[in-house]
Design a protein around this motif. Sequence first.
Motif: not given
Length: 292
Positions: A154-171, A225-232
Amino acid sequence: MRDTEPMPYERYLPWRRWVEYGFWLVTIGGNCIANTLVVLMEMRRRGAGVHAWEPMLWEASSAILWLGLILPAMAWFTRRHPFRWGGWSVQLLRYLGASLVVCGVHVLGMVALRKLVYAGMGMDYDFGPWPRELLYEYLKDVRSFAYIVLTMEAYRALLRRWQGEASLLSEPDEGPALEPVERPERFLVRKLGREFLVAADDIEWLQAAGNYVNLRVRGHDYPLRSTIAGIEARLDPDGFVRIHRSYIVNLGQVASIEPLDSGDARVHLRDGTVLPCSRRYRAGLRARGGVE
């Protein structure tokens, strides 16, 4: 996306470790004191012949194990295997196994501490029948385990929401995509109920962080939310290059490469940031436009 003042998240960062350590110290320490008083009152009510320091030792030995060993290990474990809504069977087995390990470490550690102190006092400590007491302790520990996991997530989710969370654009649901989804030109950033589009070219560097990759954009980090290899595999190879098992850099941000005697290197960016470059990726960086 430019901010004229530090974000609230950035103002919180210098205090973050103090808040985190303080929370668990107050939570577990307060629980230790409360349990000590309850056990001592119950023993006195029953007329049990125990010294006042014994309930204190029982609870303190438990708290020491939680604070000094189990909590750091659980923080690592939950970062490595974050709880997700899906794949219940695998997750339950993984977390069940972790709870058994936690209970075993907790019980063995606190019994060892108690025996050591009792021996120093010229007394013997009897834990009781191990099968029964282990079951009793596990029923307590599994509740503490679940509370800690849920609190950390819950704390990490709050930090991500506070910080800003990125995602890839979907189809899109209908019609063709406005831009190539497999080679994204922009990322969607959600922060405090608002959404922004970040151009891929604005990303200065990326860093692996457990099951997330932090996108560094104009001094701010946005977890994806991804692995470094996945986004590379999805970034433009003409613009981004892997320099370390945990880092990818935007070639347009590279100012110089500082070779090290070990064969590794340091990558100096235009804003003064210095990133590590392992020998495995050094030749590739030079070939792709880095300046020696």
